[in-house]
Design a protein around this motif. Structure first.
Motif, mmCIF file in Angstrom:
data_model
loop_
_atom_site.group_PDB
_atom_site.id
_atom_site.type_symbol
_atom_site.label_atom_id
_atom_site.label_comp_id
_atom_site.label_asym_id
_atom_site.label_seq_id
_atom_site.Cartn_x
_atom_site.Cartn_y
_atom_site.Cartn_z
ATOM 1 N N ALA A 98 -29.990 122.848 34.283
ATOM 2 C CA ALA A 98 -28.750 122.071 34.258
ATOM 3 C C ALA A 98 -29.183 120.685 33.785
ATOM 4 O O ALA A 98 -30.017 120.043 34.436
ATOM 5 C CB ALA A 98 -28.135 122.001 35.642
ATOM 6 N N VAL A 99 -28.679 120.256 32.653
ATOM 7 C CA VAL A 99 -29.118 119.023 32.010
ATOM 8 C C VAL A 99 -28.018 117.965 32.175
ATOM 9 O O VAL A 99 -26.859 118.207 31.828
ATOM 10 C CB VAL A 99 -29.412 119.264 30.508
ATOM 11 C CG1 VAL A 99 -29.912 117.983 29.851
ATOM 12 C CG2 VAL A 99 -30.413 120.397 30.347
ATOM 13 N N PHE A 100 -28.414 116.800 32.696
ATOM 14 C CA PHE A 100 -27.445 115.749 32.958
ATOM 15 C C PHE A 100 -27.360 114.747 31.803
ATOM 16 O O PHE A 100 -28.362 114.394 31.194
ATOM 17 C CB PHE A 100 -27.818 114.979 34.235
ATOM 18 C CG PHE A 100 -27.643 115.790 35.478
ATOM 19 C CD1 PHE A 100 -26.383 116.148 35.926
ATOM 20 C CD2 PHE A 100 -28.748 116.206 36.206
ATOM 21 C CE1 PHE A 100 -26.219 116.902 37.079
ATOM 22 C CE2 PHE A 100 -28.595 116.952 37.367
ATOM 23 C CZ PHE A 100 -27.317 117.304 37.805
ATOM 24 N N VAL A 101 -26.141 114.272 31.553
ATOM 25 C CA VAL A 101 -25.884 113.205 30.580
ATOM 26 C C VAL A 101 -25.372 112.022 31.383
ATOM 27 O O VAL A 101 -24.366 112.125 32.100
ATOM 28 C CB VAL A 101 -24.838 113.636 29.525
ATOM 29 C CG1 VAL A 101 -24.562 112.494 28.558
ATOM 30 C CG2 VAL A 101 -25.293 114.874 28.793
ATOM 31 N N ILE A 102 -26.088 110.907 31.294
ATOM 32 C CA ILE A 102 -25.738 109.690 32.052
ATOM 33 C C ILE A 102 -24.602 108.952 31.363
ATOM 34 O O ILE A 102 -24.558 108.816 30.184
ATOM 35 C CB ILE A 102 -26.957 108.743 32.190
ATOM 36 C CG1 ILE A 102 -28.147 109.456 32.804
ATOM 37 C CG2 ILE A 102 -26.597 107.489 32.983
ATOM 38 C CD1 ILE A 102 -28.011 109.839 34.249
ATOM 39 N N ILE A 117 -33.909 122.014 24.404
ATOM 40 C CA ILE A 117 -34.155 120.736 25.087
ATOM 41 C C ILE A 117 -35.609 120.264 24.955
ATOM 42 O O ILE A 117 -36.073 119.432 25.735
ATOM 43 C CB ILE A 117 -33.737 120.809 26.569
ATOM 44 C CG1 ILE A 117 -34.455 121.947 27.305
ATOM 45 C CG2 ILE A 117 -32.224 120.939 26.688
ATOM 46 C CD1 ILE A 117 -34.218 121.965 28.813
ATOM 47 N N GLU A 118 -36.317 120.729 23.938
ATOM 48 C CA GLU A 118 -37.723 120.376 23.762
ATOM 49 C C GLU A 118 -37.943 118.942 23.291
ATOM 50 O O GLU A 118 -39.049 118.421 23.404
ATOM 51 C CB GLU A 118 -38.387 121.348 22.780
ATOM 52 C CG GLU A 118 -38.134 121.071 21.319
ATOM 53 C CD GLU A 118 -36.742 121.421 20.796
ATOM 54 O OE1 GLU A 118 -36.467 121.109 19.616
ATOM 55 O OE2 GLU A 118 -35.924 122.000 21.540
ATOM 56 N N ASN A 156 -30.749 111.679 22.646
ATOM 57 C CA ASN A 156 -31.600 111.315 21.516
ATOM 58 C C ASN A 156 -33.032 111.800 21.729
ATOM 59 O O ASN A 156 -33.529 111.792 22.866
ATOM 60 C CB ASN A 156 -31.622 109.794 21.350
ATOM 61 C CG ASN A 156 -30.246 109.248 21.065
ATOM 62 O OD1 ASN A 156 -29.609 109.654 20.099
ATOM 63 N ND2 ASN A 156 -29.777 108.346 21.911
ATOM 64 N N PRO A 157 -33.732 112.175 20.652
ATOM 65 C CA PRO A 157 -35.124 112.590 20.784
ATOM 66 C C PRO A 157 -35.950 111.531 21.522
ATOM 67 O O PRO A 157 -35.815 110.337 21.257
ATOM 68 C CB PRO A 157 -35.593 112.743 19.333
ATOM 69 C CG PRO A 157 -34.344 113.058 18.581
ATOM 70 C CD PRO A 157 -33.259 112.243 19.260
ATOM 71 N N GLY A 158 -36.771 111.978 22.456
ATOM 72 C CA GLY A 158 -37.610 111.074 23.233
ATOM 73 C C GLY A 158 -36.931 110.476 24.450
ATOM 74 O O GLY A 158 -37.597 109.859 25.293
ATOM 75 N N GLU A 159 -35.625 110.652 24.576
ATOM 76 C CA GLU A 159 -34.886 110.089 25.704
ATOM 77 C C GLU A 159 -35.356 110.719 27.021
ATOM 78 O O GLU A 159 -35.687 111.897 27.080
ATOM 79 C CB GLU A 159 -33.391 110.354 25.509
ATOM 80 C CG GLU A 159 -32.496 109.728 26.546
ATOM 81 C CD GLU A 159 -31.008 109.884 26.220
ATOM 82 O OE1 GLU A 159 -30.203 109.666 27.131
ATOM 83 O OE2 GLU A 159 -30.662 110.216 25.064
ATOM 84 N N ILE A 160 -35.383 109.907 28.073
ATOM 85 C CA ILE A 160 -35.659 110.425 29.407
ATOM 86 C C ILE A 160 -34.374 111.075 29.894
ATOM 87 O O ILE A 160 -33.318 110.437 29.941
ATOM 88 C CB ILE A 160 -36.124 109.316 30.354
ATOM 89 C CG1 ILE A 160 -37.486 108.802 29.880
ATOM 90 C CG2 ILE A 160 -36.180 109.811 31.796
ATOM 91 C CD1 ILE A 160 -37.993 107.591 30.609
ATOM 92 N N VAL A 161 -34.472 112.366 30.208
ATOM 93 C CA VAL A 161 -33.296 113.162 30.566
ATOM 94 C C VAL A 161 -33.561 113.848 31.905
ATOM 95 O O VAL A 161 -34.597 114.486 32.091
ATOM 96 C CB VAL A 161 -33.010 114.216 29.469
ATOM 97 C CG1 VAL A 161 -31.870 115.127 29.869
ATOM 98 C CG2 VAL A 161 -32.702 113.525 28.137
ATOM 99 N N PHE A 162 -32.621 113.704 32.809
ATOM 100 C CA PHE A 162 -32.737 114.318 34.126
ATOM 101 C C PHE A 162 -32.165 115.730 34.089
ATOM 102 O O PHE A 162 -31.151 115.980 33.429
ATOM 103 C CB PHE A 162 -31.990 113.481 35.163
ATOM 104 C CG PHE A 162 -32.553 112.090 35.294
ATOM 105 C CD1 PHE A 162 -33.696 111.861 36.038
ATOM 106 C CD2 PHE A 162 -31.948 111.017 34.665
ATOM 107 C CE1 PHE A 162 -34.231 110.592 36.151
ATOM 108 C CE2 PHE A 162 -32.470 109.741 34.771
ATOM 109 C CZ PHE A 162 -33.622 109.520 35.514
ATOM 110 N N CYS A 163 -32.834 116.643 34.803
ATOM 111 C CA CYS A 163 -32.348 118.024 34.831
ATOM 112 C C CYS A 163 -32.800 118.717 36.113
ATOM 113 O O CYS A 163 -33.761 118.305 36.759
ATOM 114 C CB CYS A 163 -32.841 118.802 33.615
ATOM 115 S SG CYS A 163 -34.636 119.055 33.580
#
Length: 157
Positions: free
Chosen positions: A153-157, A33-34, A62-69
């Motif tokens: 735990a990585v969320f997908v919107i 998830i880097e 996608n690379p650079g995407e803001i991802v909530f976890c």
């Protein structure tokens, strides 16, 4: 526009380096998830949020995407010590209720991952829900140089 995750996946990783920050980056890389701008959030799994595999979840980001976890992280340079980072999740019987995720990290001890799952269970029970299932993931490693353990735990919107 509501930002309610539809899916969640779980990852863990270990990184080692002479620098603490780089060890964290390498732990994220080990977890896969880097490439994302990670935003830590608290402990709620939305109702009807589907658990997917790491591979399936990563395909949707996608690379650079803001991802909530929800992330557990521990860094140490205490050579020879054993560290860990765990996340535990508890999912309710009633899919219309939310579930919970708990973070737990530090020096390794037997039962560490179980404790993360137990914390999530306890939080779910506070809303009156019954636990259908639990899940946990742990990164564990012996410290060399700076070592970072990450579980998320990585969320997908």
């Amino acid at each position: 526009m509501a930002l309610i995750p539809k899916e969640v996946f779980f990852v863990s990783g270990i990184g080692r380096h002479e620098d603490a920050l780089v060890s964290f980056e390498l732990a994220l890389r080990d977890a896969g998830i880097e490439r994302f701008n990670l935003v830590p959030v608290s402990s709620i799994v939305p109702p009807n949020c589907r658990v997917v595999s790491k591979e399936e979840g990563l395909k949707k980001l996608n690379p650079g995407e803001i991802v909530f976890c929800v992330m557990a992280r521990h860094t140490s340079n205490e050579e020879g010590a054993e560290i860990f980072a765990s996340v535990g999740a508890a999912f309710p019987e009633d899919s219309n209720l939310n579930g919970y995720i708990a973070e737990h990290s530090g020096m390794w001890y037997e039962g560490a991952e179980q404790h993360a799952k137990k914390l999530a269970e306890e939080m779910l029970k506070t809303q009156g829900g019954k636990v259908a299932r639990t899940f946990g993931i742990t990164a564990r490693g012996r410290v060399e140089k700076f070592t970072t353990a990450v579980a998320a735990a990585v969320f997908v919107i």
